[in-house]
Design a protein around this motif. Sequence first.
Motif, PDB file in Angstrom:
ATOM      1  N   ASP A  60       0.806  -1.213   0.000  1.00  7.14           N
ATOM      2  CA  ASP A  60       0.000   0.000   0.000  1.00  7.14           C
ATOM      3  C   ASP A  60       0.840   1.265   0.000  1.00  7.14           C
ATOM      4  O   ASP A  60       0.456   2.280  -0.581  1.00  7.14           O
ATOM      5  CB  ASP A  60      -0.947   0.002   1.209  1.00  7.14           C
ATOM      6  CG  ASP A  60      -2.037  -1.042   1.064  1.00  7.14           C
ATOM      7  OD1 ASP A  60      -2.303  -1.438  -0.081  1.00  7.14           O
ATOM      8  OD2 ASP A  60      -2.618  -1.453   2.090  1.00  7.14           O
ATOM      9  N   ALA A  61       2.000   1.244   0.623  1.00 10.38           N
ATOM     10  CA  ALA A  61       2.849   2.438   0.689  1.00 10.38           C
ATOM     11  C   ALA A  61       3.337   2.837  -0.703  1.00 10.38           C
ATOM     12  O   ALA A  61       3.366   4.021  -1.043  1.00 10.38           O
ATOM     13  CB  ALA A  61       4.032   2.192   1.613  1.00 10.38           C
ATOM     14  N   VAL A  62       3.700   1.866  -1.505  1.00 11.57           N
ATOM     15  CA  VAL A  62       4.170   2.160  -2.865  1.00 11.57           C
ATOM     16  C   VAL A  62       3.028   2.712  -3.704  1.00 11.57           C
ATOM     17  O   VAL A  62       3.192   3.669  -4.461  1.00 11.57           O
ATOM     18  CB  VAL A  62       4.777   0.897  -3.513  1.00 11.57           C
ATOM     19  CG1 VAL A  62       5.129   1.144  -4.957  1.00 11.57           C
ATOM     20  CG2 VAL A  62       5.999   0.449  -2.740  1.00 11.57           C
ATOM     21  N   LEU A  63       1.844   2.119  -3.581  1.00 12.24           N
ATOM     22  CA  LEU A  63       0.695   2.602  -4.344  1.00 12.24           C
ATOM     23  C   LEU A  63       0.296   4.010  -3.914  1.00 12.24           C
ATOM     24  O   LEU A  63      -0.041   4.853  -4.746  1.00 12.24           O
ATOM     25  CB  LEU A  63      -0.484   1.638  -4.191  1.00 12.24           C
ATOM     26  CG  LEU A  63      -0.323   0.278  -4.867  1.00 12.24           C
ATOM     27  CD1 LEU A  63      -1.500  -0.620  -4.532  1.00 12.24           C
ATOM     28  CD2 LEU A  63      -0.199   0.435  -6.363  1.00 12.24           C
ATOM     29  N   THR A  64       0.326   4.283  -2.625  1.00 15.86           N
ATOM     30  CA  THR A  64      -0.014   5.617  -2.126  1.00 15.86           C
ATOM     31  C   THR A  64       0.999   6.639  -2.620  1.00 15.86           C
ATOM     32  O   THR A  64       0.630   7.741  -3.032  1.00 15.86           O
ATOM     33  CB  THR A  64      -0.046   5.616  -0.589  1.00 15.86           C
ATOM     34  OG1 THR A  64      -0.969   4.627  -0.159  1.00 15.86           O
ATOM     35  CG2 THR A  64      -0.458   6.964  -0.048  1.00 15.86           C
ATOM     36  N   LEU A  65       2.279   6.303  -2.601  1.00 17.83           N
ATOM     37  CA  LEU A  65       3.316   7.204  -3.087  1.00 17.83           C
ATOM     38  C   LEU A  65       3.109   7.511  -4.573  1.00 17.83           C
ATOM     39  O   LEU A  65       3.209   8.661  -4.997  1.00 17.83           O
ATOM     40  CB  LEU A  65       4.702   6.593  -2.864  1.00 17.83           C
ATOM     41  CG  LEU A  65       5.891   7.413  -3.359  1.00 17.83           C
ATOM     42  CD1 LEU A  65       6.003   8.694  -2.548  1.00 17.83           C
ATOM     43  CD2 LEU A  65       7.157   6.609  -3.239  1.00 17.83           C
TER      44      LEU A  65
END
Length: 170
Positions: A59-64
């Motif tokens: 999720d962190a990569v997608l949010t970034l």
Amino acid sequence: MSRIAGVRMAVAATVFAAAVLAVALARALHVDATVPVVASLAVLELGPPFPAGAAIPDDAVLTLAADRNPFHPERRRGGIYRLPGSQIAPAAPEEALSAALGPVTLVGTAVSEGGRGFVVCRVGRESPRIVRLDGSCGDLVLETVEQGRASFRDAAGERVVLEVPKAGTD
């Protein structure tokens, strides 16, 4: 035409112009009926967002990725895009580059008083350029200019004399 007839014509033209203006304004200011918006949206079945067996990013990569604004004023242009697995060719040494360009061709000479002058020369298929005394054309440095002839020094210090080709010869 009498004066009264002229006034009648002017009044008739003014009335006609006012009628045309009224019709044009009515058409320009007319509001079309709006179409009601359909509140329900059709949901399409597209399948999974990632191919089977692919690694799903956290999720962190997608949010970034979602938070990046491509139109942000501080955004800088990225580097040159290369396909995965492609390699960058090593830089060619200057000797190989000058050999690849081809021989130096003397296109023309211009001699002025006092032994000063310049030549027009071309390296390989490049466009011709002006070279003045002590200037370089390819690996050659211009030393003297004569009518239709110029002498250069190459990288090894050898003297090279080039002549302008005669018309009709290559």
